[in-house]
Enzyme design. Structure first.
Site, PDB file in Angstrom:
ATOM      1  N   ARG A 100       0.849  -1.201   0.000  1.00 34.21           N
ATOM      2  CA  ARG A 100       0.000   0.000   0.000  1.00 34.21           C
ATOM      3  C   ARG A 100       0.878   1.243   0.000  1.00 34.21           C
ATOM      4  O   ARG A 100       0.548   2.256  -0.648  1.00 34.21           O
ATOM      5  CB  ARG A 100      -0.935  -0.014   1.213  1.00 34.21           C
ATOM      6  N   THR A 142      11.456  14.537   3.062  1.00 31.73           N
ATOM      7  CA  THR A 142      12.033  14.373   4.395  1.00 31.73           C
ATOM      8  C   THR A 142      13.556  14.449   4.363  1.00 31.73           C
ATOM      9  O   THR A 142      14.204  13.927   3.451  1.00 31.73           O
ATOM     10  CB  THR A 142      11.596  13.020   4.985  1.00 31.73           C
ATOM     11  N   TRP A 172      14.688   8.572   4.182  1.00 33.37           N
ATOM     12  CA  TRP A 172      13.433   7.822   4.236  1.00 33.37           C
ATOM     13  C   TRP A 172      12.566   8.094   3.003  1.00 33.37           C
ATOM     14  O   TRP A 172      11.356   8.304   3.104  1.00 33.37           O
ATOM     15  CB  TRP A 172      12.650   8.111   5.520  1.00 33.37           C
ATOM     16  N   PHE A 246       2.483  19.657   1.093  1.00 33.88           N
ATOM     17  CA  PHE A 246       1.415  19.342   2.034  1.00 33.88           C
ATOM     18  C   PHE A 246       0.176  18.814   1.313  1.00 33.88           C
ATOM     19  O   PHE A 246      -0.535  17.951   1.843  1.00 33.88           O
ATOM     20  CB  PHE A 246       1.056  20.568   2.868  1.00 33.88           C
ATOM     21  N   CYS A 248       0.160  16.959  -1.305  1.00 36.06           N
ATOM     22  CA  CYS A 248       0.444  15.558  -1.609  1.00 36.06           C
ATOM     23  C   CYS A 248       0.404  14.697  -0.348  1.00 36.06           C
ATOM     24  O   CYS A 248      -0.118  13.575  -0.370  1.00 36.06           O
ATOM     25  CB  CYS A 248       1.803  15.444  -2.292  1.00 36.06           C
ATOM     26  N   GLU A 373       4.136  10.343   7.284  1.00 34.20           N
ATOM     27  CA  GLU A 373       2.993  11.212   6.986  1.00 34.20           C
ATOM     28  C   GLU A 373       2.392  11.809   8.256  1.00 34.20           C
ATOM     29  O   GLU A 373       1.186  11.999   8.369  1.00 34.20           O
ATOM     30  CB  GLU A 373       1.926  10.455   6.194  1.00 34.20           C
ATOM     31  N   THR A 375       3.536  11.932  12.636  1.00 33.78           N
ATOM     32  CA  THR A 375       3.472  11.073  13.814  1.00 33.78           C
ATOM     33  C   THR A 375       2.182  11.335  14.598  1.00 33.78           C
ATOM     34  O   THR A 375       1.467  12.313  14.358  1.00 33.78           O
ATOM     35  CB  THR A 375       4.669  11.344  14.732  1.00 33.78           C
TER      36      THR A 375
END
Length: 394
Positions: A100, A142, A172, A246, A248, A373, A375
């Site tokens: 996913r 990131t 990441w 943001f 996206c 996306e 925490t």
């Protein structure tokens, strides 16, 4: 109890069946995604998790099914509803969060950036290939020191004549080492801008992050950008400031809210199966009050999370969905999916930590989903700001 031939999946559907609440088109997309997930992805998923492998030969099947960028319109994309996209994410993550995540990185992040903010040439060049699964994209936002604070990014793009020189480090970044194109966000003298960067550009290097205990069927990378030279038409012309990334990220959060409930559903189904078939002290464990109470709690949280995801999809299709509402769903659904997986592991006892069952894999993956996306803490502060009018971020 054991004379009842129902499986855990059937028993769960007898109490709550999300399928019955979906519009016809969304149900068709759900069935397409379920078929691909179960027939293509599931047969190798435990081996792939063990060997930390993203099986790239599966990607064309996702493209042929129309699942990549399916919520986008034109340029080879399916133009499906938000509810349809969400239902598809649920079915894919019911098999594995890593796949996913692939669907989200490709469609919700990279393709959405190009579709929403790109030029016609950028859209024509990349979107049809990405929708078909013939090209892979990544989304480089990131950085090592700024996961939750993208405004602090240090990656910089400077003018050099008619070109741009892009330098910095990203961390990441999903799919970067197999991607054909990267959407890279950087500071400029004009503020944050996005760039469409072919990954074979000189100075672009992606290195997979090793030693992961979660998301082992996915790829996350460190990226080094060493004076990557780009023409001016590599810029996303309509992306200025942090509104671009943001936008996206909000698309990805929507898919997560649905997908986490897929992982939760699988864990609950496995727990019901186990409760009905494992005998201890002369009876199935599902005949015991403690186990029934646990299963009831798991069902409640799964059903609430699935209905919340459906509500989000309806708001998204109506054009009224807000970022705060996305934070509610991302925070709640991932957190509750982790709790459901933990309870399922307990019901399976020692066997729950083996690869005979998918529960431990889902538990590990969901911990990663909890982090990216936004925490739990970030989404809690977003909601706190919405409720109080006070910004606790600064």
């Amino acid at each position: 109890m054991t004379d009842d031939p129902l499986t855990g999946e059937q028993a769960l559907a007898r109490v709550f069946c999300l399928d019955d609440l979906l519009p016809d088109a969304a149900r068709r997309w759900q069935q397409v995604a379920r078929t691909v997930a179960r027939d293509v992805l599931a047969p190798t998923i435990e081996d792939d998790f063990e060997t930390q492998r993203l099986r790239a030969e599966h990607i064309p099947a996702l493209g042929e099914a129309g699942l990549l960028g399916m919520h986008l319109h034109g340029y080879g994309c399916a133009g499906a509803s938000a509810v349809s996209y969400g239902a598809a994410c649920l079915e894919v993550e019911a098999v594995d969060s890593g796949w996913r995540t692939f669907v989200s990185v490709q469609g919700s992040l990279a393709m959405t950036a190009i579709s929403t903010f790109g030029s016609d040439d950028q859209k024509r060049r990349w979107l049809p290939e990405m929708a078909a699964g013939r090209a892979v994209g990544c989304f480089a936002l990131t950085e090592p020191a700024g996961g939750s604070d993208p405004a602090a990014m240090t990656t910089f793009a400077r003018r050099d004549g008619a070109d741009w020189l892009l330098s910095g480090t990203k961390r990441w970044i999903g799919l970067a080492s197999i991607a054909d194109v990267a959407v890279v966000w950087a500071q400029t003298d004009e503020g944050v801008r996005g760039f469409v960067v072919p990954t074979d550009s000189a100075g672009f290097t992606a290195r997979p992050i090793t030693g992961k205990r979660a998301m082992r069927t996915s790829i996350q990378c460190d990226i080094d950008l060493d004076d990557v030279r780009l023409p001016d038409d590599a810029r996303l012309p309509d992306a200025r400031g942090l509104r671009g990334p943001f936008t996206c990220l909000n698309e990805a959060r929507f898919g997560i809210a649905w997908g986490a409930m897929g992982a939760a559903r699988t864990c609950l189904e496995v727990a019901v199966d186990r409760a009905r078939t494992r005998h201890v002290f002369g009876a199935p464990i599902g005949a015991r009050q403690l186990i029934q109470a646990q299963l009831a709690d798991m069902l409640l949280e799964y059903e609430k999370g699935a209905l919340l995801a459906l509500h989000l999809g309806q708001l998204r299709d109506a054009g009224t969905l807000t970022p705060a509402q996305l934070s509610v769903a991302k925070l709640n659904n991932v957190r509750e999916a982790i709790r459901i997986a933990g309870q399922a592991r307990s019901i399976l006892a020692g066997d729950g930590i083996t690869d005979e069952f998918p529960v431990m894999r889902h538990m590990a993956n969901l911990e990663a989903v909890r982090t990216y996306e936004g925490t739990d803490e970030i989404h809690a502060l977003i909601l706190g700001r919405e409720l109080t009018g006070s910004d606790a971020f600064s």
